[in-house]
Design a protein around this motif. Sequence first.
Motif, PDB file in Angstrom:
ATOM      1  N   ALA A 116      34.748  17.733 124.729  1.00  0.00           N
ATOM      2  CA  ALA A 116      35.630  17.958 123.574  1.00  0.00           C
ATOM      3  C   ALA A 116      34.875  18.707 122.481  1.00  0.00           C
ATOM      4  N   PRO A 117      35.498  19.674 121.820  1.00  0.00           N
ATOM      5  CA  PRO A 117      34.822  20.424 120.749  1.00  0.00           C
ATOM      6  C   PRO A 117      34.590  19.550 119.527  1.00  0.00           C
ATOM      7  N   TRP A 118      33.398  19.624 118.991  1.00  0.00           N
ATOM      8  CA  TRP A 118      33.068  18.822 117.816  1.00  0.00           C
ATOM      9  C   TRP A 118      33.934  19.200 116.619  1.00  0.00           C
ATOM     10  N   GLU A 119      34.287  20.488 116.509  1.00  0.00           N
ATOM     11  CA  GLU A 119      35.047  20.946 115.354  1.00  0.00           C
ATOM     12  C   GLU A 119      36.393  20.240 115.242  1.00  0.00           C
ATOM     13  N   ALA A 120      36.927  19.776 116.380  1.00  0.00           N
ATOM     14  CA  ALA A 120      38.212  19.086 116.353  1.00  0.00           C
ATOM     15  C   ALA A 120      38.122  17.743 115.622  1.00  0.00           C
ATOM     16  N   LEU A 121      36.918  17.233 115.446  1.00  0.00           N
ATOM     17  CA  LEU A 121      36.731  15.942 114.791  1.00  0.00           C
ATOM     18  C   LEU A 121      36.505  16.050 113.288  1.00  0.00           C
ATOM     19  N   LEU A 122      36.387  17.257 112.775  1.00  0.00           N
ATOM     20  CA  LEU A 122      36.052  17.424 111.351  1.00  0.00           C
ATOM     21  C   LEU A 122      37.066  16.747 110.429  1.00  0.00           C
ATOM     22  N   ILE A 123      38.332  17.117 110.587  1.00  0.00           N
ATOM     23  CA  ILE A 123      39.358  16.561 109.699  1.00  0.00           C
ATOM     24  C   ILE A 123      39.556  15.067 109.926  1.00  0.00           C
ATOM     25  N   PRO A 124      39.675  14.578 111.188  1.00  0.00           N
ATOM     26  CA  PRO A 124      39.805  13.123 111.370  1.00  0.00           C
ATOM     27  C   PRO A 124      38.628  12.338 110.784  1.00  0.00           C
ATOM     28  N   MET A 125      37.418  12.836 110.975  1.00  0.00           N
ATOM     29  CA  MET A 125      36.254  12.138 110.435  1.00  0.00           C
ATOM     30  C   MET A 125      36.281  12.109 108.915  1.00  0.00           C
ATOM     31  N   TYR A 126      36.689  13.212 108.311  1.00  0.00           N
ATOM     32  CA  TYR A 126      36.761  13.250 106.847  1.00  0.00           C
ATOM     33  C   TYR A 126      37.800  12.254 106.331  1.00  0.00           C
ATOM     34  N   VAL A 127      38.967  12.210 106.972  1.00  0.00           N
ATOM     35  CA  VAL A 127      40.026  11.293 106.528  1.00  0.00           C
ATOM     36  C   VAL A 127      39.580   9.845 106.671  1.00  0.00           C
ATOM     37  N   ILE A 128      38.945   9.521 107.797  1.00  0.00           N
ATOM     38  CA  ILE A 128      38.474   8.153 108.012  1.00  0.00           C
ATOM     39  C   ILE A 128      37.412   7.777 106.983  1.00  0.00           C
ATOM     40  N   ALA A 129      36.451   8.691 106.748  1.00  0.00           N
ATOM     41  CA  ALA A 129      35.391   8.408 105.769  1.00  0.00           C
ATOM     42  C   ALA A 129      35.962   8.273 104.357  1.00  0.00           C
ATOM     43  N   ARG A 130      36.947   9.091 104.022  1.00  0.00           N
ATOM     44  CA  ARG A 130      37.558   9.011 102.688  1.00  0.00           C
ATOM     45  C   ARG A 130      38.314   7.700 102.509  1.00  0.00           C
ATOM     46  N   ASP A 131      39.100   7.308 103.515  1.00  0.00           N
ATOM     47  CA  ASP A 131      39.930   6.106 103.388  1.00  0.00           C
ATOM     48  C   ASP A 131      39.113   4.826 103.436  1.00  0.00           C
ATOM     49  N   THR A 132      37.913   4.883 104.013  1.00  0.00           N
ATOM     50  CA  THR A 132      37.055   3.694 104.085  1.00  0.00           C
ATOM     51  C   THR A 132      35.923   3.727 103.062  1.00  0.00           C
ATOM     52  N   ASP A 133      36.008   4.668 102.123  1.00  0.00           N
ATOM     53  CA  ASP A 133      34.998   4.808 101.071  1.00  0.00           C
ATOM     54  C   ASP A 133      33.594   5.001 101.652  1.00  0.00           C
ATOM     55  N   MET A 134      33.503   5.884 102.663  1.00  0.00           N
ATOM     56  CA  MET A 134      32.223   6.135 103.322  1.00  0.00           C
ATOM     57  C   MET A 134      31.716   7.560 103.106  1.00  0.00           C
ATOM     58  N   LEU A 135      32.326   8.279 102.175  1.00  0.00           N
ATOM     59  CA  LEU A 135      31.843   9.620 101.859  1.00  0.00           C
ATOM     60  C   LEU A 135      30.539   9.533 101.072  1.00  0.00           C
ATOM     61  N   ASP A 136      29.758  10.611 101.139  1.00  0.00           N
ATOM     62  CA  ASP A 136      28.515  10.723 100.371  1.00  0.00           C
ATOM     63  C   ASP A 136      27.499   9.648 100.739  1.00  0.00           C
ATOM     64  N   ARG A 137      27.424   9.326 102.026  1.00  0.00           N
ATOM     65  CA  ARG A 137      26.447   8.340 102.489  1.00  0.00           C
ATOM     66  C   ARG A 137      25.746   8.876 103.727  1.00  0.00           C
ATOM     67  N   LEU A 138      24.427   8.735 103.732  1.00  0.00           N
ATOM     68  CA  LEU A 138      23.670   9.170 104.898  1.00  0.00           C
ATOM     69  C   LEU A 138      23.998   8.335 106.128  1.00  0.00           C
ATOM     70  N   ALA A 139      24.359   7.076 105.911  1.00  0.00           N
ATOM     71  CA  ALA A 139      24.705   6.218 107.047  1.00  0.00           C
ATOM     72  C   ALA A 139      25.932   6.755 107.781  1.00  0.00           C
ATOM     73  N   THR A 140      26.905   7.275 107.031  1.00  0.00           N
ATOM     74  CA  THR A 140      28.093   7.853 107.658  1.00  0.00           C
ATOM     75  C   THR A 140      27.728   9.063 108.496  1.00  0.00           C
ATOM     76  N   LEU A 141      26.877   9.906 107.947  1.00  0.00           N
ATOM     77  CA  LEU A 141      26.448  11.104 108.673  1.00  0.00           C
ATOM     78  C   LEU A 141      25.684  10.711 109.937  1.00  0.00           C
ATOM     79  N   THR A 142      24.857   9.693 109.842  1.00  0.00           N
ATOM     80  CA  THR A 142      24.111   9.218 111.012  1.00  0.00           C
ATOM     81  C   THR A 142      25.051   8.735 112.110  1.00  0.00           C
TER      82      THR A 142
END
Length: 277
Positions: A116-142
């Motif tokens: 599966a192409p990684w680019e397809a996960l960009l928007i879903p990952m952003y929405v999940i991180a935003r809704d769970t207050d996980m933006l701007d964290r190195l742990a999320t990126l890891t």
Amino acid sequence: MPVRLLRRLPLNAGALVVFALCVFPVYWMVLTAFKPTPDIQAETPVFLPTSLTLEHFSAAVNADGFWSFWRNSLIVTAGCVLLALVVALGSAFAVARLRWKGRRGFVLMVFIAQVAPWEALLIPMYVIARDTDMLDRLATLTLVYFMITLPFTIVTLRSFLTAIPKELEEAAQVDGCTRAAAFRRVTFPLLAPGLLATSLFGFITAWNEFAFANMLIIKDQDDRTLPVWLSSFSNVFGTDWGATMAASTLFALPVLILFLVLQRRVATGLAGGAVKG
């Protein structure tokens, strides 16, 4: 000239052309990092400069935030690789050595996730991180990098485990080892090439990744990684190409050094993982 060499001449020439096309961007990056500023800004490209300088490396290393972002990249990369190895080793063992309901379906899902192409996960990952207050964290990126590298790690380690005869573990158990001890003392050392190959793949993926780092680290700029920082490397006069290329050269060094150190084992690992299983 022998007929055999004449037949191979077009292939060798094509290989040289491909090699030159692949190596030239790297050569130009390193060359620009050492060029004096007048040579960089010259209208006629300077392919063999008469003088070299280290001022661009000094500017890159002393730039605001360079070492902080280097540390961030190292933390995220190391965390991703370690998590992927631990989880994938257990998953690969379960698939290669155990028989359980749904095993084939699990393997199929792993293969689908790998292609599966990684680019397809960009928007879903952003929405999940935003809704769970996980933006701007190195742990999320890891965690994101961990999910990206996990399928390849599982597939490669599964292939290696399948290639190692399970009779070796059974013989160790007959000699008094538990199943866990037999795996740790007999099978695990034989997995070294596969572990190194998958570790290098995970390291390169996490170390070079830009899109997720740019999207998931928005407000807290101190948690940016080196690829994102490099994209904004500039001064009051615009892009400082000499310092940018010097920083890019320093950025590429860890991967190059790691590959040169592990080259033989990695080649063995990739070949074994590709043809076994």
